[in-house]
Every structure is written in structure tokens, then in C-alpha cells.
Design a protein around this motif. Structure first.
Motif, PDB file in Angstrom:
ATOM      1  N   THR A  89      40.622 109.048  37.953  1.00 34.42           N
ATOM      2  CA  THR A  89      41.689 109.005  38.954  1.00 34.42           C
ATOM      3  C   THR A  89      43.056 108.912  38.286  1.00 34.42           C
ATOM      4  O   THR A  89      44.003 109.639  38.648  1.00 34.42           O
ATOM      5  CB  THR A  89      41.497 107.809  39.901  1.00 34.42           C
ATOM      6  N   VAL A  96      43.867 112.305  36.630  1.00 31.74           N
ATOM      7  CA  VAL A  96      44.296 113.333  37.578  1.00 31.74           C
ATOM      8  C   VAL A  96      45.711 113.049  38.070  1.00 31.74           C
ATOM      9  O   VAL A  96      46.548 113.949  38.174  1.00 31.74           O
ATOM     10  CB  VAL A  96      43.317 113.410  38.765  1.00 31.74           C
ATOM     11  N   ALA A  97      45.993 111.781  38.389  1.00 32.81           N
ATOM     12  CA  ALA A  97      47.314 111.419  38.904  1.00 32.81           C
ATOM     13  C   ALA A  97      48.400 111.713  37.876  1.00 32.81           C
ATOM     14  O   ALA A  97      49.467 112.242  38.196  1.00 32.81           O
ATOM     15  CB  ALA A  97      47.333 109.941  39.294  1.00 32.81           C
ATOM     16  N   THR A 145      48.972 115.568  37.310  1.00 35.66           N
ATOM     17  CA  THR A 145      49.660 116.260  38.405  1.00 35.66           C
ATOM     18  C   THR A 145      51.062 115.706  38.646  1.00 35.66           C
ATOM     19  O   THR A 145      51.731 116.093  39.606  1.00 35.66           O
ATOM     20  CB  THR A 145      48.846 116.154  39.706  1.00 35.66           C
ATOM     21  N   ALA A 158      51.958 112.660  39.526  1.00 42.05           N
ATOM     22  CA  ALA A 158      52.074 111.719  40.644  1.00 42.05           C
ATOM     23  C   ALA A 158      51.312 110.434  40.329  1.00 42.05           C
ATOM     24  O   ALA A 158      50.297 110.119  40.958  1.00 42.05           O
ATOM     25  CB  ALA A 158      51.523 112.357  41.927  1.00 42.05           C
ATOM     26  N   LEU A 200      39.913 111.333  46.716  1.00 34.86           N
ATOM     27  CA  LEU A 200      41.304 111.778  46.659  1.00 34.86           C
ATOM     28  C   LEU A 200      41.683 112.559  47.917  1.00 34.86           C
ATOM     29  O   LEU A 200      42.799 112.442  48.427  1.00 34.86           O
ATOM     30  CB  LEU A 200      41.522 112.645  45.422  1.00 34.86           C
ATOM     31  N   ARG A 210      44.725 110.597  48.967  1.00 35.67           N
ATOM     32  CA  ARG A 210      45.894 111.263  48.382  1.00 35.67           C
ATOM     33  C   ARG A 210      45.590 112.750  48.254  1.00 35.67           C
ATOM     34  O   ARG A 210      45.304 113.246  47.163  1.00 35.67           O
ATOM     35  CB  ARG A 210      46.226 110.655  47.013  1.00 35.67           C
ATOM     36  N   GLU A 262      47.242 115.350  48.020  1.00 34.78           N
ATOM     37  CA  GLU A 262      48.046 116.137  47.078  1.00 34.78           C
ATOM     38  C   GLU A 262      47.506 116.067  45.650  1.00 34.78           C
ATOM     39  O   GLU A 262      47.901 116.854  44.779  1.00 34.78           O
ATOM     40  CB  GLU A 262      49.500 115.663  47.100  1.00 34.78           C
ATOM     41  N   LEU A 263      46.576 115.105  45.383  1.00 35.01           N
ATOM     42  CA  LEU A 263      46.023 114.967  44.040  1.00 35.01           C
ATOM     43  C   LEU A 263      44.721 115.744  43.848  1.00 35.01           C
ATOM     44  O   LEU A 263      44.237 115.858  42.717  1.00 35.01           O
ATOM     45  CB  LEU A 263      45.763 113.485  43.723  1.00 35.01           C
ATOM     46  N   GLY A 279      44.167 118.390  41.144  1.00 37.26           N
ATOM     47  CA  GLY A 279      44.044 117.932  39.762  1.00 37.26           C
ATOM     48  C   GLY A 279      42.613 117.732  39.310  1.00 37.26           C
ATOM     49  O   GLY A 279      42.336 117.683  38.102  1.00 37.26           O
TER      50      GLY A 279
END
Length: 458
Positions: free
Chosen positions: A327, A330-331, A334, A336, A372, A376, A378-379, A382
């Protein structure tokens, strides 16, 4: 007759039977190496060999439900007081909750310190891969998970291959036999014969392990290649190191302080199971053997029968570490990054969603994507960045989950007074070898313990 505390070891002066299974596991090692070579030299052929690995894992999973059912029914049915089973289950679930939290904390700590994921670029192909994983994972919640434990019919738990459903049916059957008293003796004897049969079938299936290992490794190397490993090496290395730290720095000292068992000795005892998991990337492929080997080690049948299957759904230490680190990866990749509060909220959801997925290759990735997607969106894209190396991270997830469940079983047995430490010392020293031909201890039954009913003889 019940499983006893001794193995099918030859009597003094009797000729010793050769252990032919050692050649089987040497063949597995050769098959893994050959599979990797084929994957590199002929990637298309390697991918085409994937059904060999899939078929072998399917054969193993076919045996899981009957083995869990027989083990738990015989264990619970022979315990005089139902409260004993409740104590074992309560201790196991409490321990699983604590260890999952510790694993989450370690994953968060390492993930925030290493801060992987910088400098990677998303492509349309990777975005599509992430969308596919999110669709595979779907959405889940606590209510849906709990209702999913109840099978549609009494026998559908066996036909659908759901571990927790089988566990529920087996517990109900065990308690019912317990309440029947002496009238349950013929039924328990029958279940015992069935158990002998299913373990013998499992021993036969294991001879197909080299073929399955060859197909599985050829497919993953052929599909992945080297490029993904080069660009994503940091997250892989960090994840493997974190899993090793968790097993040897957290679980190892705990095992020694509680049960006086050396973690290296225990892992060496389970080396064949680790090889099987490494070649199939599924910890569930070794679940039946773990139950048998824990009983052989000196763990009582009720504790092994309840703790091992439950741990495969609730004690996912490797998956917990993976979800936290992936996690954060990926955050960061990307652009974020998550605040600590967001990290905790998202991962709490993922832990619930991941229950029951321990033995499914790639289930951790699907859980990551669906989590995700829910919290979230938008993630989600990723996740595509990690698809290429997830199969290799799945190895570490499965190995860590398996090691955690083996250690948990010994700990719960010790806390409940159901662990024979003297026998464990003999087994770990190699003086009481495990019977690979039947996977059962069938000779010289021991006297029943104070809380158990008399042992049935066949």
C-alpha cells in the motif's frame, strides 16, 4: 485407533525401511531448477506449462476439507469437556489478533523507512492490469465474511473447498458426537478409517509434486522474465527481509520463551513443506501435512485440528506485512502518499477482506486492489506497478504465513497444556522420524489424558 505419540519406526534389530520420499523432494528441487531454466530459455513454452502447477495444487486442495473434517471430529469427539475446545479456539484467535497487529506495525515501520516506489512510471498496460485485479478482489465487509462461514448445506463445505465452512461443520459434528457418549464410538471408528484413507491418498498425490513444481516455476519465470525484477528489486528485497525479521526476531524468541523450542529446529523439521510451498506459491498446499506433522511433534489432536485450519484464515502474518508495504509502495509511486491515519484505516479494512485467502496464489494482490478501490480509488492504477513481481512476493507471503501458523500451533498447545515437550525434543533431534508413507502415527497408542475419553481401537 487413534494417532499415537510414536511413529512407525522400526523395532530394534528389524531392518530399516529406506525413506524413498527423500528422492521425491530431491526431484522437486531438480524440477524447480529445470522450470526456471525453461522459463528463461523458452518463455512461451514455460507459460504453456502452467496447467501442470495448477493441477497439482488443485489435487492437494481436493484433500484439505476431508482431512480437516476427520482431524477435528476425532479430536473434539474424544474430548470430555466442550469447554476445552472453546479454550483452545479462544486462545488461538486472541493470539492471531495480536500477531496480525504486530505484523501490520512492522510492515508500516519498514514501509515508511524504506519508502519504495519512487521514480516508477505507469503505462496503460499496467493500469489495465490493476483494474483486472480490483475486479477479481471485489468488495467485502465483516458481515459478508461472517455469513460466508455458514455453508449452503451440510455437505457443500466439502464440495466448495471453503476451509472455514469445513471447520464449522466439523466442530458441530464433533460436539454432537461428544454429546452422544458411548454411542458415538462406532462413528468415531469409522471416521478414523476414513482419515487413514485420505492421508494415504495425499501421500500418493505428493509423488506428483515434481511435475507440479516444474510447471509452476516455468510459467512464472516465462511470464515475468528479468525486467520486472530489476526495476522493482527494492520492494521485493525489503519485503523478504521484513518477513525474515518477523519470523526470527519476533516469533523465534517468543517460541523459545514459551515452549523452549528452537525456531531453526522447527523450521528444519518442516523443510519439506517449505519446499512444497516455494514450488507452488501456496501455503494451503502444505496445510494437510502441517496438521499431521504438528501431531507427530507432540501437539494434541484437538489443538492441531483447530489451530492450524483457523490460522490459515486468521493468522496471515505474511499477508499483513505485504498489504502494509504494498500500500505504501503504491501510494508513493503514484505521488499520493498516505497519512498515518489513512494507512491504519485502509489496512484495517484489508485485514478483514483478506480472511480465508491464505492459500490462494495472488489473493493478496486482489485484496490490495479491492481495498484501494473501496477507500482510495485514485490509487488503484498503481497496483499495476506491482503485478509483475507479485508472484515472487507471493512466495514470501506463503512461507511467512506457514511459519507463523506452525509456531502458533506450538504456542497454543503449550498454553493449554497440550504439548509434549519431551516428544518434541526427540522429533526435532531426528530420533522419531515422521512416517512419510501414511502421514499418520499408528502404533503404540498412548494412554488417554485426564480430559479425554478412552482411545478407540480399530
Amino acid at each position: 485407533m487413534a494417532m499415537s505419540a510414536t511413529t512407525d519406526a522400526p523395532q530394534a534389530g528389524a531392518p530399516e525401511r529406506p525413506d524413498r520420499t527423500r528422492y521425491l523432494y530431491l526431484a522437486v528441487i531438480v524440477a524447480v531448477v529445470a522450470g526456471i531454466a525453461v522459463g528463461f530459455v523458452a518463455p512461451d513454452l514455460g507459460v504453456a506449462l502452467k496447467p501442470l502447477g495448477t493441477g497439482f495444487v488443485a489435487l492437494i486442495k481436493m484433500m484439505i476439507s476431508p482431512i480437516i473434517f476427520c482431524t477435528i471430529v476425532l479430536g473434539v469427539g474424544s474430548v470430555a469437556k466442550a469447554a476445552k475446545v472453546g479454550k483452545v479456539g479462544g486462545l488461538a484467535l486472541g493470539y492471531f489478533l495480536v500477531m496480525s497487529t504486530v505484523a501490520l506495525a512492522i510492515g508500516l515501520l519498514v514501509g515508511n523507512l524504506v519508502d519504495p516506489g519512487q521514480g516508477l512510471q505507469l503505462t496503460d498496460e499496467l493500469r489495465k492490469a490493476a483494474e483486472d485485479q480490483a475486479a477479481t478482489g471485489g468488495e467485502s465487509d465483516t458481515t459478508e465474511f461472517l455469513l460466508g462461514i455458514i455453508p449452503t448445506t451440510l455437505v457443500s463445505a466439502f464440495t466448495e473447498g471453503q476451509v472455514l465452512q469445513t471447520l464449522l461443520v466439523a466442530l458441530l459434528a464433533g460436539f454432537a458426537l461428544q454429546a452422544m457418549g458411548s454411542k458415538a464410538a462406532p462413528i468415531l471408528a469409522g471416521v478414523e478409517h476414513i482419515q487413514r484413507l485420505v492421508f494415504r491418498i495425499l501421500a500418493m498425490i505428493m509423488w506428483a509434486a515434481p511435475v507440479g513444481a516444474f510447471g509452476a516455476m516455468a510459467a512464472v519465470v516465462g511470464a515475468t522474465g528479468v525486467d520486472a525484477l530489476k526495476s522493482l528489486g527494492l520492494i521485493m528485497v525489503s519485503f523478504y527481509v521484513t518477513c525474515l525479521v518477523f519470523v526470527f526476531v519476533v516469533l523465534g524468541p517468543l517460541l523459545w520463551s514459551v515452549a523452549r523450542v528452537n525456531v531453526l529446529s522447527l523450521l528444519n523439521y518442516l523443510r519439506r513443506e517449505f519446499l512444497l510451498i516455494l514450488s507452488t506459491s501456496s501455503s494451503e498446499s502444505a496445510l494437510p501435512r502441517l496438521i499431521a506433522k504438528m501431531e507427530h511433534l507432540g501437539v494434541s489432536r484437538p489443538v492441531a485440528g483447530i489451530t492450524v485450519p483457523t490460522g490459515y484464515s486468521f493468522n496471515l502474518d505474511g499477508t499483513a506485512i505485504y498489504l502494509t508495504m504494498a500500500t505504501l509502495f503504491v501510494a508513493r509511486a503514484t505521488g499520493a502518499p498516505l497519512a498515518i491515519g489513512e494507512q491504519l484505516a485502509l489496512l484495517a479494512f484489508m485485514m478483514v477482506a483478506s480472511k480465508g485467502a491464505a492459500g490462494v496464489t495472488g489473493a493478496g494482490l486482489a485484496t490490495l486492489a479491492s481495498g484501494l478501490q473501496s477507500h482510495r480509488p485514485e490509487l488503484v492504477d498503481g497496483v499495476g506497478l506491482i503485478v509483475g513481481i507479485d508472484r515472487f512476493m507471493s512466495e514470501a507471503r506463503a512461507l511467512t504465513n506457514f511459519a507463523g501458523n506452525a509456531i502458533a500451533t506450538v504456542l497454543v498447545a503449550t498454553w493449554t497444556g497440550e504439548f509434549d515437550r519431551e516428544r518434541a525434543e526427540e522429533v526435532l533431534a531426528g530420533r522419531e522420524p515422521f512416517d512419510e508413507t501414511t502421514l499418520l502415527d499408528e502404533h503404540a497408542p498412548t494412554p488417554p489424558k485426564e480430559h479425554e475419553a478412552p482411545v478407540l481401537q480399530s
